[in-house]
Design an enzyme around this catalytic site. Structure first.
Site, PDB file in Angstrom:
ATOM      1  N   HIS A 157     -41.762  28.281  21.964  1.00 32.60           N
ATOM      2  CA  HIS A 157     -41.060  29.174  21.035  1.00 32.60           C
ATOM      3  C   HIS A 157     -41.560  30.605  21.235  1.00 32.60           C
ATOM      4  O   HIS A 157     -42.588  30.830  21.860  1.00 32.60           O
ATOM      5  CB  HIS A 157     -41.405  28.838  19.576  1.00 32.60           C
ATOM      6  CG  HIS A 157     -41.102  27.456  19.139  1.00 32.60           C
ATOM      7  ND1 HIS A 157     -40.011  27.149  18.370  1.00 32.60           N
ATOM      8  CD2 HIS A 157     -41.774  26.288  19.312  1.00 32.60           C
ATOM      9  CE1 HIS A 157     -40.005  25.851  18.079  1.00 32.60           C
ATOM     10  NE2 HIS A 157     -41.066  25.302  18.645  1.00 32.60           N
ATOM     11  N   GLU A 187     -46.031  28.401  19.974  1.00 36.48           N
ATOM     12  CA  GLU A 187     -45.402  29.692  19.711  1.00 36.48           C
ATOM     13  C   GLU A 187     -46.076  30.759  20.559  1.00 36.48           C
ATOM     14  O   GLU A 187     -47.306  30.845  20.602  1.00 36.48           O
ATOM     15  CB  GLU A 187     -45.576  30.087  18.231  1.00 36.48           C
ATOM     16  CG  GLU A 187     -44.896  29.164  17.241  1.00 36.48           C
ATOM     17  CD  GLU A 187     -43.424  29.515  16.999  1.00 36.48           C
ATOM     18  OE1 GLU A 187     -42.922  30.468  17.630  1.00 36.48           O
ATOM     19  OE2 GLU A 187     -42.801  28.822  16.177  1.00 36.48           O
ATOM     20  N   HIS A 196     -37.122  26.176  22.616  1.00 34.38           N
ATOM     21  CA  HIS A 196     -36.412  25.890  21.372  1.00 34.38           C
ATOM     22  C   HIS A 196     -34.915  26.073  21.586  1.00 34.38           C
ATOM     23  O   HIS A 196     -34.090  25.323  21.053  1.00 34.38           O
ATOM     24  CB  HIS A 196     -36.929  26.829  20.262  1.00 34.38           C
ATOM     25  CG  HIS A 196     -36.694  26.321  18.885  1.00 34.38           C
ATOM     26  ND1 HIS A 196     -37.006  27.053  17.766  1.00 34.38           N
ATOM     27  CD2 HIS A 196     -36.162  25.158  18.436  1.00 34.38           C
ATOM     28  CE1 HIS A 196     -36.671  26.344  16.684  1.00 34.38           C
ATOM     29  NE2 HIS A 196     -36.157  25.201  17.064  1.00 34.38           N
ATOM     30  N   ASP A 224     -34.954  31.281  21.089  1.00 33.53           N
ATOM     31  CA  ASP A 224     -36.299  31.525  21.604  1.00 33.53           C
ATOM     32  C   ASP A 224     -36.726  30.414  22.572  1.00 33.53           C
ATOM     33  O   ASP A 224     -36.229  29.292  22.462  1.00 33.53           O
ATOM     34  CB  ASP A 224     -37.300  31.649  20.436  1.00 33.53           C
ATOM     35  CG  ASP A 224     -37.378  30.377  19.576  1.00 33.53           C
ATOM     36  OD1 ASP A 224     -36.327  29.910  19.109  1.00 33.53           O
ATOM     37  OD2 ASP A 224     -38.483  29.854  19.408  1.00 33.53           O
TER      38      ASP A 224
HETATM   39 ZN   LIG Z   1     -38.492  28.489  17.772  1.00 37.53          ZN
END
Ligand SMILES: [Zn+2]
Length: 195
Positions: A40, A122, A159, A169
């Site tokens: 992400h 992330e 994602h 993303d």
């Molecule tokens: Zn995401």
């Protein structure tokens, strides 16, 4: 003699990550094998880097009055297993043994609810911001190599690939071939869109 201190993973926690425990997680379904890494990107507020807002957000401690954008995040309960910041710092919020709340509605190879069987990473960045830092790729590659040691059949997707139309993303700025080359894995483990 080996001490337990030398272990890379203890109860799903990675030795080289700073631990910031998020309350936003639950158990994985019984007999569920981890088979996917979801990449992400996130920035809070959008396109601003370097604060601790993301950590606070994943711990339900974001000050919603600190920025107009944060108002819209009120009440959201989300997390990821890992965050790689612009300066390459690695933070872990949830044990990989547990289910973090990063993917939402999603499908991978015909299986729904990717949170059940995935690890969410992330990258501090923005899907429209164009690029990620070289150090972020290095931290990501080292982390993913270590994850492959724990979960031998691991696939990699963004994602945007598991929630197409809903999520964008990590976006075009993420260079999948860089990660793939550093891990030395064949195409079959990657789900990036090919053009
Ligand atoms: Zn995401």
């Amino acid at each position: 003699m080996h001490s337990t201190d030398s272990k890379l993973w203890v109860d799903g926690w990675y030795r080289f990550a700073k631990q910031v425990h998020s309350p936003n997680f639950g158990p994985r379904p019984a007999n569920c094998k981890v088979q996917l890494v979801v990449i992400h990107s996130i920035s809070l507020p959008p396109n601003e880097f370097g604060s601790d807002h993301i950590e606070r957000f994943f711990c339900n401690e974001l000050d919603h009055n600190a920025h107009p954008y944060f108002k819209g995040l009120e009440g959201l309960r989300v997390s990821a297993h890992f965050l790689i910041k612009r300066n390459s710092d690695l933070v872990q919020f949830v044990s990989c043994l547990d289910r973090a709340w990063h993917a939402g509605e999603s499908t991978f190879h015909g299986k729904e609810n990717c949170n059940d069987f995935s690890i969410g990473i992330e990258l501090e960045g923005a899907e429209w911001a164009g690029r990620f830092e070289p150090g972020q790729y290095e931290t990501l590659s080292a982390l993913c190599s270590s994850l492959i040691g724990e979960y031998p059949v691991l696939h990699f997707a963004g994602h945007e690939h598991i929630s197409p139309g809903r999520k964008k993303d990590p976006g075009d700025g993420f260079v999948w071939s860089k990660l793939q080359r550093s891990l030395g894995l064949p195409d079959v483990f990657f789900q990036q869109t090919r053009v």
